[in-house]
Structures are given as structure tokens and as C-alpha cells.
Scaffold this active site. Structure first.
Site, mmCIF file in Angstrom:
data_model
loop_
_atom_site.group_PDB
_atom_site.id
_atom_site.type_symbol
_atom_site.label_atom_id
_atom_site.label_comp_id
_atom_site.label_asym_id
_atom_site.label_seq_id
_atom_site.Cartn_x
_atom_site.Cartn_y
_atom_site.Cartn_z
ATOM 1 N N CYS B 82 0.700 -1.471 0.146
ATOM 2 C CA CYS B 82 0.098 0.114 0.141
ATOM 3 C C CYS B 82 0.845 1.359 0.127
ATOM 4 O O CYS B 82 1.479 1.528 -0.786
ATOM 5 C CB CYS B 82 -1.079 -0.161 1.051
ATOM 6 S SG CYS B 82 -2.360 1.209 1.206
ATOM 7 N N HIS B 192 -4.095 -4.733 -0.138
ATOM 8 C CA HIS B 192 -3.547 -5.494 1.291
ATOM 9 C C HIS B 192 -3.648 -6.793 1.401
ATOM 10 O O HIS B 192 -4.952 -7.490 1.824
ATOM 11 C CB HIS B 192 -4.407 -4.666 2.393
ATOM 12 C CG HIS B 192 -4.038 -3.411 2.664
ATOM 13 N ND1 HIS B 192 -3.278 -2.863 3.396
ATOM 14 C CD2 HIS B 192 -4.599 -2.320 2.081
ATOM 15 C CE1 HIS B 192 -3.260 -1.566 3.593
ATOM 16 N NE2 HIS B 192 -4.027 -1.150 2.754
ATOM 17 N N GLU B 194 -2.798 -8.720 3.726
ATOM 18 C CA GLU B 194 -3.001 -9.268 5.022
ATOM 19 C C GLU B 194 -4.653 -9.031 5.454
ATOM 20 O O GLU B 194 -5.006 -9.530 6.417
ATOM 21 C CB GLU B 194 -2.085 -8.357 6.125
ATOM 22 C CG GLU B 194 -2.472 -6.943 6.405
ATOM 23 C CD GLU B 194 -2.253 -5.887 5.277
ATOM 24 O OE1 GLU B 194 -1.694 -6.311 4.281
ATOM 25 O OE2 GLU B 194 -2.194 -4.772 5.614
#
Lengths: 257, 220
Positions: B82, B192, B194
Site C-alpha cells: 500500500c 492489502h 493481510e
């Protein structure tokens, strides 16, 4: 193919339990928030929102703990709202594993709080929650105002103007709840949703009133919402998130399956 | 045992990336740290980031981690995520223009306002939610991940003027923009991982298996 419309189950958390009331009364217990979040993740929820509905200092510890536990094993975006009043509250929630925070009454008391929060943490994690109620008489052009205290207290602020102001101050997303529809299961206030969505550049999450899967479809197609939020239809296993997404796709809406 | 350092320069939620790396690869040692020696001795380095570029660059300069990232960028598998990806480029238009680390050639620009999709709906900014990632080049990050898999995005600015040969994947919003980059031993993604459930964990697993060479297929 493009960006998917999101389905966001909302967990109202009180004293460490998921609860859901109709217009903030008649609260039914819907389980352990960590278990419920895990189930929604497995069913394909695009995000999960937690609302700390009592937001007392004791309950704050509980919700921080819930977020930590959920964030340990659920790898989708998590939003926390309820009782976010100062920058330290945001910091704590993000540290616990939240990706976004919902700011509601604190923005009304001090709109500049939204600006400070967006500057410090980035607009991407600042969701301004707007609770709006229709205030125009029958036959008049529709007009909505902001209400606080679970819809009991009027502020005299026009909902559309408020949404624009919040975005100008740095809100990255609007969580729009119709207080007329919340808990009623008769569907979103589509006129309100569309009016706000067309007034601001940021994504709008429609909330309040979902009772059927068609309501979710309407929220996107007629209300122009970027995401739809619902609580009770998922908590009490009337529908799974997967069924909801399939239904949206069958109606021509792009979703993540 | 392989170690992975997650660079902590005081911006954002690192709990999720730490947990996601541990879940993706239970045998890896994951260290969230600002310690230069730990970062320089790790096998893999993750450079995350959320928020605005000016604060990000200021924090890196203040801590001296900007130089550490430049050193890591010379020889170690490095993953920018990001804002971390954006910071690796040369310049960002955000905050009235900020000079970035300049490790990967390319710039960062804002999504244009007032654009519409094919149905005539306004394109919302930030670009927020699950969008499709189309790989345009072979990249070890995408092993065992389906073409056009959806990942979670949230950003108002995006990479631009990145060479085609360094663009690993693009996403349409509404026009295609580079969402995954590869430059020598560096990979960087706008989305992202995650927060992208199974696909995101697979991508992190692929990164931890990668030895940082272009020839590697990710199964090192």
C-alpha cells in the site's frame, strides 16, 4: 469486471455479547462476537463491523479484547464504532487490529475531530456514521436530519449537507443508517441512500432495515450504495452471507464469491 | 529458521500484517521492529504503510529507516504494501507533492474525480473494497493464485508511469493502473494481502518462499 459491492455484517456488541434490538429496544442475544465473526469470515463476508453499543469504559476493554481476538485469525477488514471520542480511542482500536473506526456523535459535538483524525490516521480509516431520520411532512420534498442518542435526539442538521461536510473534513467513507428503518426489516430508505451516495465522492454503506435479500439488491441498484450492512438477517441464520452474495450476483451485481 | 522483519516506523496497524505472516508461514519468525540491525539481518523484509505520504516520508527520515530500506532494496527480498509500495517510487502527488524513496522508477498520482462506470454510476474515491488483480507478467507472488482473483484495496492515489516490464499486475478502476510491481529483488502491491483472506495469505506465503531472484519460481 470491476470493484465488487461489499456485504458487511454488523455485530452490535454489549458486554462482550452480540445483541440486536428493534429500534434499540427488545434486545436479543446473538452469541459470542469472536465466534460470530469467524463464521462470517468463512461465509465470505467482505468486511465486519463491530458497534460497541454501550461504549462505557468497562465495555471498552471488552471490545478491544474482542477486536484483538478476531484480528488474530480473521484476515478481512474490521471496523469498530461506538464511543470513539478522541484520537487515543482510534489509536487503541487500530492497535488492537481494527482497520477503520466509525465516528458518530463525536463528529457532531466537534466536527474538527474528523479532520484531526483523518490527518493523523489517514482518511482510509475514518468512517463517519450518520444516523438520519426523515423530517419532511407528507407531500413536501424529502428532507432528512441527523439524530443522536439512538434516534431520540434531533440536531437540526441536514443529512446531505452533513455528509458533504464530513467528506470535506476527511471522512473516507460514510456509514448511513436510516433511523426510520433500523430494525424494521422493511428495507433501506432508498431515497435517503441515493441522495447521500450521489452527494459525496466517497463510498457509502447503506444500513438500517434489511429483512430480505432483495433489500440488499435494492440498496445497491436503487440506493446506489457501494456496500450494504445488515445485522439480524445474518445473526439468526435466516440467510448466510454466501446466499446473500449469490442473490446479488443473480441480480446482476458484481460481488466477491 | 527464516526471519521476516516488518518495518515499524509508527504508521498504522501492524498487528494484522504480523498475524497474517505468522498464519501464512507458521515456521517463520516474524519480528515487527524499528531496529536497523534486525531489519538488515532478516531474510525477508516487509515495508507496510497506511495514511498519507508526507507523514510516512517524514517518519522514515526521522528514524533513519529510509537509508535502511535503500540498503535492503539492494539485495534482500522486500515486499512493499500500500503506502509502502508508493513510498518506493520516485514522487507522489499527495500532500501537494512529496519526493519518495526513488527506488523503483515511477510516480504516484490521484484517481481523477468525476469519472463514471459503464452503467453511469460515479466512481467513488477512495478506491475501497475487493477488486480483481490481473497479472500481466510472471511474478512469484502470484503462484497458486487464480488470475483475476480479488484482493482488498483502499487508496486514493495509485502508481503511474511504471515501466511495463516492472508492472506485474493491473486493476481496473475504471482504467487499468499498476497494482503490483516487481523490480529486481523487490515486489510491491497496492492492495492489502493481510486483509485479503485466503488469496492474501497465499501471496504472503509466496513472498516468504521467494529468494529475491527474478528466475526463482517461488519454490526456493
Amino acid at each position: 469486471m470491476a470493484l465488487a459491492k461489499r456485504i458487511i455484517p454488523c455485530l452490535d456488541v454489549d458486554n462482550g455479547r452480540v445483541v440486536k434490538g428493534v429500534k434499540f429496544v427488545d434486545i436479543r442475544d446473538a452469541g459470542d462476537p469472536v465466534e460470530v465473526a469467524r463464521r462470517y469470515d468463512q461465509e465470505g463476508a467482505d468486511e465486519i463491523t463491530f458497534l460497541d453499543i454501550t461504549a462505557t469504559s468497562d465495555n471498552r476493554e471488552t471490545i478491544v479484547h474482542v477486536i484483538e481476538q478476531v484480528a488474530d485469525e480473521v484476515f478481512i477488514p474490521l471496523t469498530v464504532g461506538g464511543g470513539i471520542r478522541e484520537l487515543a480511542d482510534i489509536s487503541r482500536m487500530l492497535k488492537a487490529g481494527a482497520d477503520k473506526v466509525g465516528i458518530n456523535s463525536a463528529a457532531i459535538f466537534n466536527p474538527n475531530f474528523v479532520k484531526e483524525a483523518a490527518e493523523r490516521f489517514g482518511s482510509q480509516c475514518i468512517v463517519v456514521a450518520i444516523d438520519a431520520k426523515c423530517v419532511s411532512a407528507n407531500g413536501e420534498p424529502k428532507r432528512w436530519e441527523i439524530f443522536t442518542h439512538g434516534g431520540r435526539k434531533e440536531t437540526g442538521i441536514d443529512a446531505i449537507e452533513w455528509a458533504k461536510k464530513m467528506v470535506a473534513l476527511g471522512a473516507g467513507e460514510i456509514l448511513l443508517t436510516s433511523m426510520d428503518r433500523d430494525g424494521t426489516k422493511i428495507g433501506f430508505d432508498l431515497e435517503l441512500t441515493r441522495a447521500i451516495s450521489e452527494a459525496v465522492e466517497v463510498p457509502v454503506i447503506a444500513s438500517g432495515g434489511v429483512g430480505t435479500l432483495d433489500h440488499l439488491v435494492d440498496g445497491v441498484t436503487k440506493g446506489k450504495a457501494d456496500a450494504v450492512l445488515a445485522a439480524s438477517i445474518f445473526h439468526f441464520a435466516e440467510f448466510s452471507i454466501g446466499e446473500a452474495k449469490q442473490h446479488m450476483q443473480d441480480n446482476g451485481i458484481e460481488v466477491r464469491l | 529458521m527464516a526471519t521476516v522483519a516488518v518495518i515499524d516506523y509508527g504508521m498504522g496497524n501492524l498487528h494484522s500484517i504480523e498475524k497474517a505472516l505468522k498464519t501464512a508461514s507458521p515456521n517463520a519468525t516474524v519480528i515487527v521492529t524499528a531496529d536497523k540491525n534486525i531489519i538488515l539481518s532478516a531474510d525477508h523484509v516487509v515495508f507496510p504503510g497506511v495514511g498519507a505520504i508526507r507523514d510516512c516520508m517524514a517518519a522514515l527520515q526521522k528514524t533513519g529507516l529510509d537509508d535502511i530500506i535503500k540498503q535492503v532494496a539492494q539485495n534482500k527480498p522486500l515486499l512493499g504494501i500500500c503506502l509502502g509500495m508508493q513510498a518506493l517510487l520516485q514522487h507522489s502527488d499527495e500532500n501537494n507533492g512529496v519526493t519518495c524513496l526513488g527506488i523503483i522508477p515511477g510516480n504516484v498520482i490521484k484517481f481523477p474525480s468525476g469519472t463514471y462506470d459503464e452503467q453511469g454510476n460515479a466512481i467513488k474515491i477512495p478506491h475501497m473494497g475487493w477488486n480483481e488483480v490481473n497479472y500481466t507478467n510472471k511474478n512469484p507472488l502470484f503462484n497458486n493464485i487464480a488470475q483475476n482473483e480479488r484482493f482488498y484495496f483502499v487508496h486514493g492515489y495509485h502508481a503511474s508511469e511504471v515501466g511495463e516490464e516492472h508492472t506485474s499486475a493491473t486493476t481496473n478502476y475504471p482504467d487499468p493502473f499498476p497494482c503490483a510491481l516487481m523490480w529486481k529483488n523487490i515486489v510491491a502491491v497496492q492492495f492489502h494481502p493481510e486483509k485479503s483472506q485466503h488469496a492474501g495469505l497465499q501471496l504472503l506465503r509466496n513472498f516468504l518462499k521467494w529468494d529475491g531472484t527474478a528466475e526463482s519460481n517461488g519454490h526456493a
